[in-house]
Design a protein around this motif. Structure first.
Motif, PDB file in Angstrom:
ATOM      1  N   ASP A 121       7.520   8.534   7.473  1.00  0.00           N
ATOM      2  CA  ASP A 121       8.721   9.121   8.057  1.00  0.00           C
ATOM      3  C   ASP A 121       9.343   8.201   9.107  1.00  0.00           C
ATOM      4  OD1 ASP A 121       8.493  11.328   6.422  1.00  0.00           O
ATOM      5  OD2 ASP A 121       7.624  12.623   7.967  1.00  0.00           O
ATOM      6  N   ALA A 122       8.513   7.411   9.794  1.00  0.00           N
ATOM      7  CA  ALA A 122       9.010   6.459  10.798  1.00  0.00           C
ATOM      8  C   ALA A 122       9.468   5.150  10.159  1.00  0.00           C
ATOM      9  CB  ALA A 122       7.925   6.183  11.839  1.00  0.00           C
ATOM     10  N   ARG A 123       9.279   5.031   8.831  1.00  0.00           N
ATOM     11  CA  ARG A 123       9.682   3.841   8.086  1.00  0.00           C
ATOM     12  C   ARG A 123       8.971   2.588   8.597  1.00  0.00           C
ATOM     13  NH1 ARG A 123      14.668   3.773   5.645  1.00  0.00           N
ATOM     14  NH2 ARG A 123      15.118   1.796   6.656  1.00  0.00           N
ATOM     15  N   ASP A 124       7.683   2.712   8.856  1.00  0.00           N
ATOM     16  CA  ASP A 124       6.901   1.615   9.423  1.00  0.00           C
ATOM     17  C   ASP A 124       5.855   1.131   8.421  1.00  0.00           C
ATOM     18  OD1 ASP A 124       5.205  -0.072  10.926  1.00  0.00           O
ATOM     19  OD2 ASP A 124       5.709   1.015  12.768  1.00  0.00           O
ATOM     20  N   ALA A 125       6.213   0.104   7.650  1.00  0.00           N
ATOM     21  CA  ALA A 125       5.312  -0.432   6.625  1.00  0.00           C
ATOM     22  C   ALA A 125       4.046  -1.019   7.249  1.00  0.00           C
ATOM     23  CB  ALA A 125       6.028  -1.490   5.789  1.00  0.00           C
ATOM     24  N   GLY A 126       4.147  -1.571   8.440  1.00  0.00           N
ATOM     25  CA  GLY A 126       2.966  -2.117   9.127  1.00  0.00           C
ATOM     26  C   GLY A 126       1.960  -1.038   9.467  1.00  0.00           C
ATOM     27  N   ASP A 127       2.449   0.097   9.973  1.00  0.00           N
ATOM     28  CA  ASP A 127       1.546   1.211  10.272  1.00  0.00           C
ATOM     29  C   ASP A 127       0.925   1.772   9.000  1.00  0.00           C
ATOM     30  OD1 ASP A 127       1.858   1.028  12.999  1.00  0.00           O
ATOM     31  OD2 ASP A 127       3.068   2.851  13.205  1.00  0.00           O
ATOM     32  N   VAL A 128       1.706   1.819   7.923  1.00  0.00           N
ATOM     33  CA  VAL A 128       1.162   2.273   6.641  1.00  0.00           C
ATOM     34  C   VAL A 128       0.011   1.359   6.236  1.00  0.00           C
ATOM     35  CG1 VAL A 128       1.626   2.525   4.176  1.00  0.00           C
ATOM     36  CG2 VAL A 128       3.282   3.386   5.841  1.00  0.00           C
ATOM     37  N   ASP A 150      -1.821  -0.597   8.058  1.00  0.00           N
ATOM     38  CA  ASP A 150      -2.952  -0.526   8.995  1.00  0.00           C
ATOM     39  C   ASP A 150      -3.925   0.594   8.651  1.00  0.00           C
ATOM     40  OD1 ASP A 150      -2.005  -2.687  10.411  1.00  0.00           O
ATOM     41  OD2 ASP A 150      -1.139  -1.476  12.038  1.00  0.00           O
ATOM     42  N   MET A 151      -3.462   1.603   7.936  1.00  0.00           N
ATOM     43  CA  MET A 151      -4.327   2.720   7.574  1.00  0.00           C
ATOM     44  C   MET A 151      -5.107   2.473   6.289  1.00  0.00           C
ATOM     45  SD  MET A 151      -2.014   5.949   8.579  1.00  0.00           S
ATOM     46  CE  MET A 151      -0.898   5.780   9.943  1.00  0.00           C
ATOM     47  N   LEU A 152      -4.797   1.371   5.603  1.00  0.00           N
ATOM     48  CA  LEU A 152      -5.445   1.065   4.327  1.00  0.00           C
ATOM     49  C   LEU A 152      -6.679   0.208   4.546  1.00  0.00           C
ATOM     50  CD1 LEU A 152      -2.296   0.110   2.211  1.00  0.00           C
ATOM     51  CD2 LEU A 152      -3.270   2.374   2.622  1.00  0.00           C
ATOM     52  N   ALA A 153      -7.710   0.466   3.755  1.00  0.00           N
ATOM     53  CA  ALA A 153      -8.898  -0.392   3.752  1.00  0.00           C
ATOM     54  C   ALA A 153      -8.505  -1.757   3.185  1.00  0.00           C
ATOM     55  CB  ALA A 153     -10.004   0.238   2.905  1.00  0.00           C
ATOM     56  N   GLY A 168      -4.558   1.005  -5.635  1.00  0.00           N
ATOM     57  CA  GLY A 168      -3.687   2.109  -6.022  1.00  0.00           C
ATOM     58  C   GLY A 168      -3.338   2.024  -7.487  1.00  0.00           C
ATOM     59  N   ASN A 169      -2.343   2.771  -7.889  1.00  0.00           N
ATOM     60  CA  ASN A 169      -1.898   2.778  -9.283  1.00  0.00           C
ATOM     61  C   ASN A 169      -1.612   1.363  -9.770  1.00  0.00           C
ATOM     62  OD1 ASN A 169      -1.904   5.557  -8.880  1.00  0.00           O
ATOM     63  ND2 ASN A 169       0.067   5.878  -9.861  1.00  0.00           N
ATOM     64  N   ASP A 170      -1.965   1.104 -11.016  1.00  0.00           N
ATOM     65  CA  ASP A 170      -1.684  -0.173 -11.674  1.00  0.00           C
ATOM     66  C   ASP A 170      -2.208  -1.379 -10.895  1.00  0.00           C
ATOM     67  OD1 ASP A 170      -0.332   1.168 -13.768  1.00  0.00           O
ATOM     68  OD2 ASP A 170       1.485   1.264 -12.540  1.00  0.00           O
ATOM     69  N   GLY A 171      -3.330  -1.219 -10.199  1.00  0.00           N
ATOM     70  CA  GLY A 171      -3.950  -2.337  -9.488  1.00  0.00           C
ATOM     71  C   GLY A 171      -3.279  -2.700  -8.180  1.00  0.00           C
ATOM     72  N   LEU A 172      -2.434  -1.830  -7.650  1.00  0.00           N
ATOM     73  CA  LEU A 172      -1.754  -2.087  -6.383  1.00  0.00           C
ATOM     74  C   LEU A 172      -2.789  -2.324  -5.282  1.00  0.00           C
ATOM     75  CD1 LEU A 172       1.146  -1.962  -5.052  1.00  0.00           C
ATOM     76  CD2 LEU A 172       0.527   0.366  -4.394  1.00  0.00           C
ATOM     77  N   ASP A 173      -2.676  -3.456  -4.575  1.00  0.00           N
ATOM     78  CA  ASP A 173      -3.604  -3.754  -3.483  1.00  0.00           C
ATOM     79  C   ASP A 173      -2.929  -3.499  -2.134  1.00  0.00           C
ATOM     80  OD1 ASP A 173      -1.867  -5.907  -3.175  1.00  0.00           O
ATOM     81  OD2 ASP A 173      -3.389  -7.442  -3.526  1.00  0.00           O
ATOM     82  N   LYS A 174      -3.639  -3.795  -1.051  1.00  0.00           N
ATOM     83  CA  LYS A 174      -3.134  -3.512   0.288  1.00  0.00           C
ATOM     84  C   LYS A 174      -1.813  -4.228   0.551  1.00  0.00           C
ATOM     85  CE  LYS A 174      -4.461  -3.575   5.155  1.00  0.00           C
ATOM     86  NZ  LYS A 174      -5.573  -3.729   6.096  1.00  0.00           N
ATOM     87  N   LEU A 229      -7.862   4.496   4.180  1.00  0.00           N
ATOM     88  CA  LEU A 229      -7.505   4.854   2.815  1.00  0.00           C
ATOM     89  C   LEU A 229      -8.017   3.772   1.875  1.00  0.00           C
ATOM     90  CD1 LEU A 229      -6.034   6.790   0.915  1.00  0.00           C
ATOM     91  CD2 LEU A 229      -3.928   5.536   1.406  1.00  0.00           C
ATOM     92  N   LEU A 230      -8.946   4.136   1.024  1.00  0.00           N
ATOM     93  CA  LEU A 230      -9.603   3.210   0.106  1.00  0.00           C
ATOM     94  C   LEU A 230      -8.894   3.163  -1.246  1.00  0.00           C
ATOM     95  CD1 LEU A 230     -12.053   1.391  -0.574  1.00  0.00           C
ATOM     96  CD2 LEU A 230     -13.286   3.482  -1.181  1.00  0.00           C
ATOM     97  N   SER A 231      -8.413   4.309  -1.707  1.00  0.00           N
ATOM     98  CA  SER A 231      -7.752   4.354  -3.011  1.00  0.00           C
ATOM     99  C   SER A 231      -6.748   5.493  -3.027  1.00  0.00           C
ATOM    100  CB  SER A 231      -8.781   4.564  -4.130  1.00  0.00           C
ATOM    101  OG  SER A 231      -9.412   5.824  -3.989  1.00  0.00           O
ATOM    102  N   ALA A 232      -5.759   5.332  -3.897  1.00  0.00           N
ATOM    103  CA  ALA A 232      -4.761   6.382  -4.079  1.00  0.00           C
ATOM    104  C   ALA A 232      -4.289   6.344  -5.521  1.00  0.00           C
ATOM    105  CB  ALA A 232      -3.584   6.187  -3.132  1.00  0.00           C
ATOM    106  N   GLU A 233      -4.213   7.515  -6.109  1.00  0.00           N
ATOM    107  CA  GLU A 233      -3.671   7.657  -7.454  1.00  0.00           C
ATOM    108  C   GLU A 233      -2.659   8.788  -7.404  1.00  0.00           C
ATOM    109  OE1 GLU A 233      -5.053   9.054 -11.900  1.00  0.00           O
ATOM    110  OE2 GLU A 233      -6.561   8.188 -10.567  1.00  0.00           O
ATOM    111  N   TRP A 234      -1.442   8.518  -7.858  1.00  0.00           N
ATOM    112  CA  TRP A 234      -0.413   9.530  -7.833  1.00  0.00           C
ATOM    113  C   TRP A 234       0.203   9.670  -9.205  1.00  0.00           C
ATOM    114  CZ3 TRP A 234      -0.527   4.939  -5.284  1.00  0.00           C
ATOM    115  CH2 TRP A 234       0.391   3.968  -5.661  1.00  0.00           C
TER     116      TRP A 234
END
Length: 135
Positions: free
Chosen positions: A31-38, A40-43, A48-54, A126-131
């Motif tokens: 919501d704050a549009r902060d890709a860096g903060d997003v 920072d929460m990832l391992a 993620g989907n289709d092999g998406l990495d950090k 956050l280690l993994s996400a599948e949507w």
């Protein structure tokens, strides 16, 4: 002394609540549009989907924030299941919208999300996400 120890133990957040709080923090970063903060929460070994990495997740978030002036993620209730002392799985639905500032969003979708979490140095990452689109 015993009362202080008991009080300190009672005020400690449960692992389930800690994961819920991290999910809420992730929503706030979007919501704050902060890709860096997003990011920072990832391992470090996030997937993620289709092999998406950090790095890819950070770039995806930054791209969405550039494309849409208004980005929003509204989360449904999360179900959190602990898998041992250091791992958890959380599932929830999310309404993701992006727009240009008008009354209605330019695009939107409801997703069913399953996330994996790991306790790293006292912090849930956050280690993994599948949507999957729900509609």
């Amino acid at each position: 002394m015993v009362l202080l120890a008991v009080a300190a133990g009672c005020s400690r957040e449960s692992p389930e609540q800690a994961v819920r709080d991290r999910i809420e923090s992730l929503q706030e970063a979007v919501d704050a549009r902060d890709a860096g903060d997003v990011a920072d929460m990832l391992a470090d070994d996030f997937i993620g989907n289709d092999g998406l990495d950090k790095q890819g997740a950070r770039q995806l978030a930054a791209g969405m924030f550039l494309r849409y002036r208004d980005v929003s993620a509204k989360l449904g209730p999360a179900t959190v299941e602990l898998r041992g002392a250091r791992d958890a799985v959380a599932t929830f639905s999310v309404l993701a919208t992006g727009g240009s500032g008008g009354l209605l969003p330019d695009s939107g979708q409801v997703y069913e999300v399953e996330t994996g979490w790991r306790l790293v140095d006292g912090e849930w990452k956050l280690l993994s996400a599948e949507w999957r689109p729900k509609l």
